[in-house]
Design a protein around this motif. Structure first.
Motif, mmCIF file in Angstrom:
data_model
loop_
_atom_site.group_PDB
_atom_site.id
_atom_site.type_symbol
_atom_site.label_atom_id
_atom_site.label_comp_id
_atom_site.label_asym_id
_atom_site.label_seq_id
_atom_site.Cartn_x
_atom_site.Cartn_y
_atom_site.Cartn_z
ATOM 1 N N GLY A 133 16.762 9.217 7.900
ATOM 2 C CA GLY A 133 16.178 10.396 7.254
ATOM 3 C C GLY A 133 15.441 11.110 8.474
ATOM 4 O O GLY A 133 15.312 12.155 8.889
ATOM 5 N N PHE A 134 14.441 10.186 9.204
ATOM 6 C CA PHE A 134 13.829 10.667 10.488
ATOM 7 C C PHE A 134 14.726 11.060 11.310
ATOM 8 O O PHE A 134 14.494 12.147 11.903
ATOM 9 N N LEU A 135 15.788 10.298 11.869
ATOM 10 C CA LEU A 135 16.666 10.869 12.520
ATOM 11 C C LEU A 135 17.405 12.164 12.573
ATOM 12 O O LEU A 135 17.659 12.938 13.154
ATOM 13 N N ALA A 136 17.574 12.320 11.119
ATOM 14 C CA ALA A 136 18.540 13.575 10.878
ATOM 15 C C ALA A 136 17.536 14.769 11.073
ATOM 16 O O ALA A 136 17.775 15.808 11.531
ATOM 17 N N HIS A 137 16.222 14.492 10.649
ATOM 18 C CA HIS A 137 15.010 15.395 10.700
ATOM 19 C C HIS A 137 14.850 15.888 12.331
ATOM 20 O O HIS A 137 14.615 17.041 12.874
ATOM 21 N N GLY A 187 0.833 -1.071 -0.130
ATOM 22 C CA GLY A 187 0.078 -0.051 0.255
ATOM 23 C C GLY A 187 0.735 1.300 0.028
ATOM 24 O O GLY A 187 0.347 2.424 -0.018
ATOM 25 N N GLY A 188 2.180 1.032 -0.202
ATOM 26 C CA GLY A 188 3.130 2.218 -0.215
ATOM 27 C C GLY A 188 3.131 3.034 1.023
ATOM 28 O O GLY A 188 3.447 4.025 1.186
ATOM 29 N N GLU A 189 2.975 2.358 2.145
ATOM 30 C CA GLU A 189 3.087 2.781 3.649
ATOM 31 C C GLU A 189 4.473 2.771 4.136
ATOM 32 O O GLU A 189 4.463 3.269 5.594
ATOM 33 N N THR A 190 5.265 2.092 3.738
ATOM 34 C CA THR A 190 6.391 1.536 4.621
ATOM 35 C C THR A 190 7.203 3.077 5.189
ATOM 36 O O THR A 190 7.363 2.867 6.323
ATOM 37 N N ASP A 191 7.077 4.082 4.571
ATOM 38 C CA ASP A 191 7.976 5.164 5.023
ATOM 39 C C ASP A 191 7.372 5.547 6.178
ATOM 40 O O ASP A 191 7.913 5.978 7.370
ATOM 41 N N ALA A 192 5.750 5.817 5.970
ATOM 42 C CA ALA A 192 4.920 6.251 7.062
ATOM 43 C C ALA A 192 5.221 5.384 8.521
ATOM 44 O O ALA A 192 5.122 5.780 9.463
ATOM 45 N N VAL A 193 5.285 4.272 8.053
ATOM 46 C CA VAL A 193 4.880 3.137 9.251
ATOM 47 C C VAL A 193 6.467 3.170 10.016
ATOM 48 O O VAL A 193 6.240 3.342 11.047
ATOM 49 N N LEU A 194 7.432 3.279 9.190
ATOM 50 C CA LEU A 194 8.714 3.241 10.018
ATOM 51 C C LEU A 194 8.918 4.484 10.824
ATOM 52 O O LEU A 194 9.600 4.296 11.529
ATOM 53 N N ARG A 195 8.579 5.409 10.037
ATOM 54 C CA ARG A 195 8.678 6.857 10.756
ATOM 55 C C ARG A 195 8.142 6.749 12.061
ATOM 56 O O ARG A 195 8.338 7.253 12.911
#
Ligand code: PGA
Length: 260
Positions: free
Chosen positions: A195-199, A138-146
């Motif tokens: 990417g999340f950690l940098a942000h 469903g293209g949710e990988t990034d949202a789930v991991l963040r």
């Protein structure tokens, strides 16, 4: 340079004293001679004290597979942080098999409490994160991991984040014999975790924690994962239970790494 780490998640295997000792005696010498990768065995609780004795002068470290966040209390069947800190250095937290509904039902909030308690007790948490097949499709990988990483690390400062180990374990790859491709795993770790950690914590902190890949890693594919710049090692289930694990560690340690 982040030090390579191979963590063996034995799950509910080799938990009987004789079986665990026989296996560890078999691999201890060869694994102990391999330089260039830190090795952590995470057996069932039942054999942690025995293995601690056998590995006392060895370079192989030990980890637990779970713990409760409380020191003590009316928590039948649970094990607290300071009960473990004399027995092992690492603790796996938030494995998908414990997050799963109908299993231990672990929530992001519970995992966050455990991360804080583990660090407070001087343990190094190995925090597991990963999406289901449906979420991936469903293209949710990034949202789930963040969401998972943000919740798991909530309230930590940069130094504490740097001390943690993260394990990206796509659920569809665990125990399936079908790992993520190294390029895909590297891209996901780079985008959604670092990417999340940098942000949230800044670029310097984002480079600190070691990030492992887990899910059907074996001696045949470990070099491809270790060759990726964002992958610092592996969390290995099935392939950590037989003597072929020695070869897996040897190949991991021998792979030239390009991480900063
Ligand atoms: P696997 O398990 O290597 O057997 O896929 C990995 C894990 O669950 O940590």
């Amino acid at each position: 340079m982040r030090r390579a780490l191979i963590a063996a998640n034995w799950k509910m295997h080799l938990g009987r004293r004789d079986d665990a000792l026989r296996f560890v005696r078999r691999i201890r010498h060869s694994v102990g001679q391999i330089e260039g990768a830190e090795v952590v065995l995470c057996p069932p609780f039942t054999v942690l004290p025995e293995l601690g004795e056998v590995l006392r002068r060895s370079a192989i470290a030990l980890g637990a597979q779970n713990m409760h966040w409380s020191e003590s209390g009316a928590f039948t069947g649970e094990i607290g942080p300071s009960m473990l800190s004399g027995l092992c250095r690492y603790v796996i937290l938030g494995h998908s098999e414990r997050r799963a509904t109908g299993s231990a039902d672990e929530s992001d909030e519970a995992i966050n409490r455990k991360v804080h308690s583990a660090l407070g007790a001087g343990l190094v948490p190995i925090v597991c994160l990963g999406e289901t097949r449906t979420q991936r499709e469903g293209g949710e990988t990034d949202a789930v991991l963040r969401r998972q990483v943000s919740a798991a690390l909530a309230g930590l400062d940069g130094a504490e984040v740097g001390h943690c180990v993260l394990a990206y374990e796509p659920i569809w790859a665990i125990g399936s014999g079908r790992p993520a491709t190294p390029v895909e795993a590297n891209r996901t770790i780079s985008l959604s975790l670092r990417g999340f950690l940098a942000h949230r914590f800044g670029e310097a902190v984002a480079r600190e924690p070691r990030v492992l890949y887990g899910g059907s890693v074996d001696a045949g594919n470990i070099e491809a994962f270790m060759g990726m710049p964002e992958i610092d090692g592996a969390l290995v289930g099935g392939a950590s239970l037989d003597p072929g694990f020695v070869e897996l560690v040897r190949r991991a340690a021998g792979t030239r790494r390009t991480a900063d």
